[in-house]
Design an enzyme around this catalytic site. Structure first.
Site, mmCIF file in Angstrom:
data_model
loop_
_atom_site.group_PDB
_atom_site.id
_atom_site.type_symbol
_atom_site.label_atom_id
_atom_site.label_comp_id
_atom_site.label_asym_id
_atom_site.label_seq_id
_atom_site.Cartn_x
_atom_site.Cartn_y
_atom_site.Cartn_z
ATOM 1 N N VAL A 56 43.361 41.720 62.339
ATOM 2 C CA VAL A 56 44.569 42.412 62.786
ATOM 3 C C VAL A 56 44.742 43.684 61.963
ATOM 4 O O VAL A 56 44.590 43.672 60.739
ATOM 5 C CB VAL A 56 45.821 41.526 62.638
ATOM 6 C CG1 VAL A 56 47.078 42.295 63.033
ATOM 7 C CG2 VAL A 56 45.688 40.261 63.494
ATOM 8 N N LYS A 57 45.055 44.759 62.655
ATOM 9 C CA LYS A 57 45.347 46.033 62.002
ATOM 10 C C LYS A 57 46.842 46.299 62.094
ATOM 11 O O LYS A 57 47.430 46.198 63.176
ATOM 12 C CB LYS A 57 44.569 47.154 62.695
ATOM 13 C CG LYS A 57 44.891 48.569 62.199
ATOM 14 C CD LYS A 57 44.063 49.587 62.963
ATOM 15 C CE LYS A 57 44.487 51.013 62.672
ATOM 16 N NZ LYS A 57 43.681 52.005 63.407
#
Length: 296
Positions: A202-203
């Site tokens: 996840v960014k």
């Protein structure tokens, strides 16, 4: 349906997770197939478990922004010093040498330009083309709280299904509209939803208050978006704090390619992420490399 009338603030995070289970160096991926683990290893260095990703996918909705006018001239020379690169398939085919060794993260969602509602995205990449391009991961935006939230979550789920079939990781990007609150509570929600829907990475954005709860509450690696261009010392400080508070790396674009000395800045970011060099020391490294480049 779950009762939402008495939601209590989560607080028992016990600090950031600093170890991985099952002997694999990427958090949450110990039970994945060999091929997917191998692709994640192209993104995250085995010795540190972290990554420095160079993002230059901005053109898919912004066009040729400053620093990205000529990808072949400004970006391609930086690729050998990045662990992974994030871009569109068009940019990869036209501007990145095929002998590059950086992990390939392909932008897989798109649709509207900056002139429209950005949350109105669709899947914009076929999984077979990702296989042809030897992608390590596919990136997709998730618009929690935006008008098209449900579609973006459905897009993520569909991409995860395709990725699992072919052993390709999925990077969920927590997109934040200009009117949304950027705080730890929101990012705990957005990152956890992305991971629960199957994203392997996840960014998200760094926040100064409570970011360690964001990384602790997410069962997969979090990498931090660079965001808008900052003074070099400020960007290095953000990267350092992110790592100290549990992030598994950074995905920087403008803070590298819009720097007056992109290669020097990339080297300084690598020192922070992989060697845990403090921001002030990394900034001196940046200045020294910049001076050497200017005098060459």
């Amino acid at each position: 349906m779950a009762d939402t009338d008495d939601l209590r603030e989560a607080r028992d995070f016990a600090g950031p997770r600093t170890t991985t289970a099952g002997g694999f160096h990427v958090k949450g991926a110990q039970a994945q197939d060999w091929g997917l683990q191998n692709r994640l290893s192209r993104i995250f260095r085995r010795d540190t478990g972290r990554t420095v990703m160079l993002a230059f996918d901005h053109g898919y909705f912004l066009g040729p922004m400053a620093g990205l006018e000529r990808l072949d001239a400004t970006i391609a020379p930086l690729v050998p010093d990045a662990d992974a690169i994030m871009m569109t398939r068009g940019a990869l085919r036209t501007s990145i040498p095929p002998h590059s060794e950086a992990g390939i993260v392909l932008r897989a969602s798109g649709g509207p330009s900056v002139l429209r509602d950005l949350s109105d995205e669709h899947l914009a990449l076929d999984i077979e083309d990702a296989v042809r391009l030897n992608a390590a991961a596919l990136a997709i935006q998730v618009f929690i709280g935006a008008e098209h939230e449900s579609r973006s979550v459905r897009n993520l789920a569909a991409l995860v299904d395709a990725g699992q079939r072919h052993g390709i990781a999925v990077l969920g990007v927590t997109a934040v509209g200009k009117d949304m609150v950027r705080d730890a509570r929101y990012f705990r929600l957005a990152t956890r939803i992305s991971a629960e829907m199957g994203a392997h990475v996840v960014k998200t954005y760094y926040v100064e208050q409570g970011f360690e709860t964001v990384t602790a509450g997410c069962p997969v690696p979090i990498i931090v978006a660079g965001g808008k261009k900052l003074p070099e010392l400020d960007a290095l400080t953000m990267a350092y704090r992110s790592i100290q508070e549990g992030a598994a790396g950074v995905d920087m674009g403008r803070n590298i390619f819009q720097s007056e000395h992109p290669a020097a800045m990339l080297a300084a970011v690598r020192a922070v992420v992989h060697d845990q060099v403090k921001p002030e020391e990394a900034y001196e490294l940046f200045r020294g490399l910049a001076a050497d480049s200017a005098s060459a």
